[in-house]
Design a protein around this motif. Structure first.
Motif, PDB file in Angstrom:
ATOM      1  N   SER A 163       0.678  -1.041  -0.017  1.00 14.93           N
ATOM      2  CA  SER A 163       0.064   0.100  -0.130  1.00 14.93           C
ATOM      3  C   SER A 163       0.856   1.261  -0.018  1.00 14.93           C
ATOM      4  O   SER A 163       0.470   2.200  -0.663  1.00 14.93           O
ATOM      5  CB  SER A 163      -0.836  -0.040   1.239  1.00 14.93           C
ATOM      6  OG  SER A 163      -1.762  -1.147   1.275  1.00 14.93           O
ATOM      7  N   TRP A 164       1.566   1.268   0.974  1.00 16.03           N
ATOM      8  CA  TRP A 164       2.910   2.435   0.870  1.00 16.03           C
ATOM      9  C   TRP A 164       3.563   2.660  -0.575  1.00 16.03           C
ATOM     10  O   TRP A 164       3.699   3.723  -1.084  1.00 16.03           O
ATOM     11  CB  TRP A 164       3.829   2.227   1.844  1.00 16.03           C
ATOM     12  CG  TRP A 164       4.942   3.165   1.737  1.00 16.03           C
ATOM     13  CD1 TRP A 164       5.004   4.335   2.194  1.00 16.03           C
ATOM     14  CD2 TRP A 164       6.164   2.844   1.027  1.00 16.03           C
ATOM     15  NE1 TRP A 164       6.245   5.043   2.144  1.00 16.03           N
ATOM     16  CE2 TRP A 164       6.964   4.316   1.257  1.00 16.03           C
ATOM     17  CE3 TRP A 164       6.920   1.696   0.423  1.00 16.03           C
ATOM     18  CZ2 TRP A 164       8.433   4.243   0.864  1.00 16.03           C
ATOM     19  CZ3 TRP A 164       8.203   1.986   0.049  1.00 16.03           C
ATOM     20  CH2 TRP A 164       8.873   2.908   0.107  1.00 16.03           C
ATOM     21  N   TYR A 165       3.976   1.563  -0.965  1.00 14.49           N
ATOM     22  CA  TYR A 165       4.526   1.654  -2.430  1.00 14.49           C
ATOM     23  C   TYR A 165       3.594   2.252  -3.391  1.00 14.49           C
ATOM     24  O   TYR A 165       4.090   2.983  -4.372  1.00 14.49           O
ATOM     25  CB  TYR A 165       5.197   0.172  -2.879  1.00 14.49           C
ATOM     26  CG  TYR A 165       5.706   0.223  -4.258  1.00 14.49           C
ATOM     27  CD1 TYR A 165       6.938   0.754  -4.501  1.00 14.49           C
ATOM     28  CD2 TYR A 165       5.045  -0.621  -5.319  1.00 14.49           C
ATOM     29  CE1 TYR A 165       7.514   0.694  -5.745  1.00 14.49           C
ATOM     30  CE2 TYR A 165       5.732  -0.384  -6.600  1.00 14.49           C
ATOM     31  CZ  TYR A 165       6.928  -0.057  -6.795  1.00 14.49           C
ATOM     32  OH  TYR A 165       7.642   0.035  -8.044  1.00 14.49           O
ATOM     33  N   LEU A 166       2.365   1.689  -3.448  1.00 17.78           N
ATOM     34  CA  LEU A 166       1.540   2.079  -4.446  1.00 17.78           C
ATOM     35  C   LEU A 166       1.250   3.595  -4.461  1.00 17.78           C
ATOM     36  O   LEU A 166       0.638   4.152  -5.266  1.00 17.78           O
ATOM     37  CB  LEU A 166       0.255   1.218  -4.392  1.00 17.78           C
ATOM     38  CG  LEU A 166       0.601  -0.297  -4.923  1.00 17.78           C
ATOM     39  CD1 LEU A 166      -0.823  -1.001  -4.538  1.00 17.78           C
ATOM     40  CD2 LEU A 166       0.871  -0.455  -6.277  1.00 17.78           C
ATOM     41  N   SER A 167       1.122   3.908  -3.147  1.00 21.15           N
ATOM     42  CA  SER A 167       0.789   5.449  -2.670  1.00 21.15           C
ATOM     43  C   SER A 167       1.963   6.341  -3.257  1.00 21.15           C
ATOM     44  O   SER A 167       1.624   7.599  -3.331  1.00 21.15           O
ATOM     45  CB  SER A 167       0.871   5.773  -1.174  1.00 21.15           C
ATOM     46  OG  SER A 167       1.996   5.476  -0.604  1.00 21.15           O
ATOM     47  N   LEU A 168       2.918   5.888  -3.710  1.00 26.39           N
ATOM     48  CA  LEU A 168       3.888   6.704  -4.294  1.00 26.39           C
ATOM     49  C   LEU A 168       3.640   7.477  -5.598  1.00 26.39           C
ATOM     50  O   LEU A 168       4.418   8.007  -6.187  1.00 26.39           O
ATOM     51  CB  LEU A 168       5.402   6.133  -4.164  1.00 26.39           C
ATOM     52  CG  LEU A 168       6.008   5.630  -2.879  1.00 26.39           C
ATOM     53  CD1 LEU A 168       7.317   4.961  -2.932  1.00 26.39           C
ATOM     54  CD2 LEU A 168       6.031   6.867  -1.997  1.00 26.39           C
ATOM     55  N   PHE A 169       2.555   6.472  -6.443  1.00 30.66           N
ATOM     56  CA  PHE A 169       2.418   6.826  -7.824  1.00 30.66           C
ATOM     57  C   PHE A 169       1.149   7.551  -7.817  1.00 30.66           C
ATOM     58  O   PHE A 169       0.317   7.521  -6.964  1.00 30.66           O
ATOM     59  CB  PHE A 169       2.230   5.733  -8.330  1.00 30.66           C
ATOM     60  CG  PHE A 169       3.528   4.551  -8.336  1.00 30.66           C
ATOM     61  CD1 PHE A 169       4.706   5.079  -9.470  1.00 30.66           C
ATOM     62  CD2 PHE A 169       3.812   3.904  -7.641  1.00 30.66           C
ATOM     63  CE1 PHE A 169       5.851   4.181  -9.297  1.00 30.66           C
ATOM     64  CE2 PHE A 169       4.995   2.951  -7.618  1.00 30.66           C
ATOM     65  CZ  PHE A 169       6.080   3.427  -8.361  1.00 30.66           C
TER      66      PHE A 169
END
Length: 246
Positions: A240-246
């Motif tokens: 979720s954190w990784y996807l929130s970067l985009f």
């Protein structure tokens, strides 16, 4: 009082797991036979087997022969306690917390054995498969297609990479990641492999340039296990954190 109890229980189970990790390569029974000192062979009493406490009270030595014991004993026991608490924090008071901890303890046994012997035993792989199936069933409805994808994508990639660069991964590593596909969905299993690969790079750097060890072989299972454990406990948050970067 719940978490202190869980912590102590985890330390006791971890202590048994470490016993398994030392006995399995020797083809000794993990059920029969009393615990004994690996150096003098003296049978250990109940007060010699108290997690962490016995190590501290005996000043890190065998109570009978005085041989210095590895620090891995208390560290592994404490780690077991911490991991059991984290499993219950992740899943709550639920059977899934128990099944996830069982899986993590089996993975711990695999990691220790591979680190010491560069081998992964069928008995531990079989235990992991059984625990993984039970955990998957406890997680609720699942897709057989998703399981097959998780099994094939990661282990298939590792197998192909192994063909391109000989002995990159051991067959035991590939089989273990195929088994984790049973209880980790494809994205989580891929993440576990990626974390394991990056961690192994750090491990190789330390081994090669800090410890000055020129040997080419590196036990890979401990790093894959690290990735699996991280994903089991925090994989969804990381994604979720990784996807929130985009």
């Amino acid at each position: 009082m719940f978490y202190p109890y869980i912590f102590i229980t985890g330390m006791v189970i971890a202590s048994f797991g470490l016993l398994c990790a030392y006995r399995i390569p020797k083809e000794e029974s993990i059920i029969k036979g009393r615990s004994h000192c690996d150096y003098c062979g003296h049978d250990l009493r109940w007060y010699d087997l108290l997690p962490v406490i016995s190590y501290i009270s005996n000043k890190g030595k065998c109570h009978y022969c005085g041989h210095k014991l590895s620090l891995i004993y208390p560290l592994y026991e404490v780690m077991g306690g911490v991991l059991m608490v984290l499993c219950f924090m992740r899943y709550g008071i639920d059977i899934k917390a128990v099944t996830s901890f069982v899986i993590i303890m089996i993975l711990g046994v695999i990691a220790v054995i591979d680190y010491r012997t560069m081998d992964i035993y069928n008995s531990t792989q079989g235990s992991l498969l059984i625990a993984g199936i039970i955990h998957r069933l406890m997680m609720g409805p699942f897709s057989l297609t998703s399981i097959m994808l998780s099994v094939v994508i990661v282990s298939g990639f590792m197998l192909i990479f192994n063909r391109l660069l000989n002995d990159t991964f051991g067959m035991g590593d590939i089989e273990m990641m195929a088994i984790t596909g049973v209880f980790l969905n494809p994205s989580m299993n891929i993440m576990a492999m990626i974390i394991g690969i990056f961690a192994s790079g750090i491990g190789y750097f330390i081994k090669r340039f800090i410890k000055k060890d020129d040997s080419s072989h590196l036990a890979f299972a401990p790093y894959l296990v690290l990735g699996i454990v991280v994903v089991m406990l925090y994989g969804e948050k990381i994604l979720s954190w990784y996807l929130s970067l985009f």
